[in-house]
Design a protein around this motif. Structure first.
Motif, short mmCIF file in Angstrom:
data_model
loop_
_atom_site.label_atom_id
_atom_site.label_comp_id
_atom_site.label_asym_id
_atom_site.label_seq_id
_atom_site.Cartn_x
_atom_site.Cartn_y
_atom_site.Cartn_z
N SER A 43 0.85 12.25 4.67
CA SER A 43 2.16 12.24 4.03
C SER A 43 2.17 11.49 2.71
CB SER A 43 3.18 11.62 4.98
OG SER A 43 2.77 10.31 5.35
N SER A 44 1.32 10.48 2.54
CA SER A 44 1.32 9.70 1.30
C SER A 44 -0.10 9.59 0.75
CB SER A 44 1.88 8.30 1.55
OG SER A 44 1.08 7.62 2.50
N LYS A 62 -3.44 4.70 -2.53
CA LYS A 62 -3.23 3.94 -3.75
C LYS A 62 -4.56 3.63 -4.44
CE LYS A 62 -1.48 -0.47 -5.55
NZ LYS A 62 -0.86 -1.78 -5.21
N ALA A 97 -4.28 4.56 2.56
CA ALA A 97 -3.78 5.73 3.27
C ALA A 97 -4.89 6.76 3.43
CB ALA A 97 -2.59 6.35 2.51
#
Length: 375
Positions: free
Chosen positions: A319-320, A323, A346
């Motif tokens: 979903s994400s 970073k 993530a």
């Protein structure tokens, strides 16, 4: 990293990694050959798939990372007098397998062997990102000839389970100037010189590569191998969870049969780069560190992680987006380059080319030591 011992360290590495081969070497059991052929075909398919993507981005990669293809190592393979295209073979399953004429595949007395290797392995009809590699062997050529002449005249299994028509050329050179060229049909597992045909051709490739690796290790100068640099930015690629540009892979030594290691020879220098995702959705390089002292620890961690790779997977289907993405640019002692990418938050994963592996605490520790812990 200097070598005041006059090269004895490389000699010890050579003894451990690639011992001198007897001529002819012991024959492997048939089941071992079948396993190696399956791995050869799987590697070929993966290489060919990578080639499709690499072809489109080759110019961009070369511009952003010019030193990846710079001069390094004891012998930098070039196209030389290799034909632009590999030999062509018909693919018709068992019904198309050639019979053989009598005689030895390889005449005795050769003093050099020149392999024209097409990169990636060209048995699938895919685009190729560059010219063939011309690898020159002078170490134990007699042993290589013995392996060639020991190949069976009949196949033990169906060698044409994979459709393809490509291969390579192995030219034996003699003191009087004579030459004898053996054509390699990688996809169908046979080799031929004129009408003389032999099977289990993967054994011929392994025999050449083992001797070539030993030859190159014997004269390697790790301190003279320049580091590979990282690109400035990673962007989202055309497929889910992949980045552009594609990972660097400038490799010409294959090691079928040599424990199937991801890093077949020792590393000379490691470059670690950190990328952080910006507001535009791309990952910009924020740090780059080069270190020769961590080569051994990095190789150990990378090798262990590579053994857990699960094949090509949608490793960032989440979903994400991450970073932080860390990258290792690995240069070995003969100048080959590999790139390993590690997402650190993530959808954490280690990627080797396009194969994904679970997160590795040992590899994270190496990266943290070079780049600091991600914020």
């Amino acid at each position: 990293m200097t070598h005041p011992d006059g090269g004895r360290e490389i000699g010890r590495l050579l003894d451990r990694l690639v011992p001198e081969l007897a001529a002819p070497p012991d024959r492997l059991p048939a089941v071992g050959r079948r396993v190696r052929r399956r791995q050869l075909r799987a590697s070929a398919l993966a290489a060919a798939c990578v080639a499709v993507v690499l072809l489109g981005g080759a110019v961009a990669i070369a511009t952003a990372r010019p030193d990846t293809n710079g001069t390094a190592g004891p012998q930098r393979p070039v196209a030389g007098d290799c034909p632009a295209m590999p030999p062509q073979f018909a693919s018709a399953g068992n019904s198309g397998l050639p019979s053989t004429a009598p005689g030895n595949l390889a005449p005795s007395g050769a003093v050099r062997a020149v392999l024209c290797r097409y990169n990636p392995v060209p048995e699938l009809p895919r685009g190729r990102p560059g010219p063939p590699r011309r690898l020159v062997l002078t170490r134990d050529v007699a042993g290589l000839v013995a392996v060639l002449n020991g190949l069976p005249a009949e196949p033990d299994i169906d060698p044409c389970g994979q459709i393809g028509d490509g291969g390579g050329y192995l030219t034996l050179e003699y003191g009087d100037g004579a030459k004898a060229t053996v054509e390699l049909a990688n996809a169908c597992g046979f080799v031929r010189r004129g009408a003389i045909t032999r099977y289990q051709g993967g054994d011929a490739v392994e025999a050449f590569d083992a001797r070539f690796t030993a030859q190159e290790l014997a004269v390697a100068r790790p301190a003279d191998v320049p580091p590979a640099g990282c690109v400035q930015r990673l962007t989202s690629g055309p497929a889910d969870g992949r980045y552009s540009p594609d990972p660097a892979s400038d490799v010409w030594i294959y090691t079928y049969g040599q424990d199937h290691r991801y890093l077949p020879v020792p590393l000379a220098v490691v470059t670690a780069c950190r990328y952080v995702r910006g507001p535009d959705g791309n990952w910009d390089r924020t740090r780059q560190v080069t270190d020769r002292g961590v080569a051994r620890d990095t190789a150990t961690a990378v090798e262990a992680a590579a053994k857990t790779a699960e094949g090509e997977i949608p490793y960032l289907n989440c979903s994400s987006p991450p970073k932080t993405v860390d990258v290792l640019m690995l240069r070995d002692v003969v100048g080959e380059t590999r790139e390993v990418r590690v997402t650190r938050d993530a959808c954490a994963v280690v990627t080797f080319g396009f194969d994904g592996a679970p997160p590795s605490a040992a590899l994270d520790s190496v990266l943290d030591g070079l780049l600091g812990r991600p914020r």
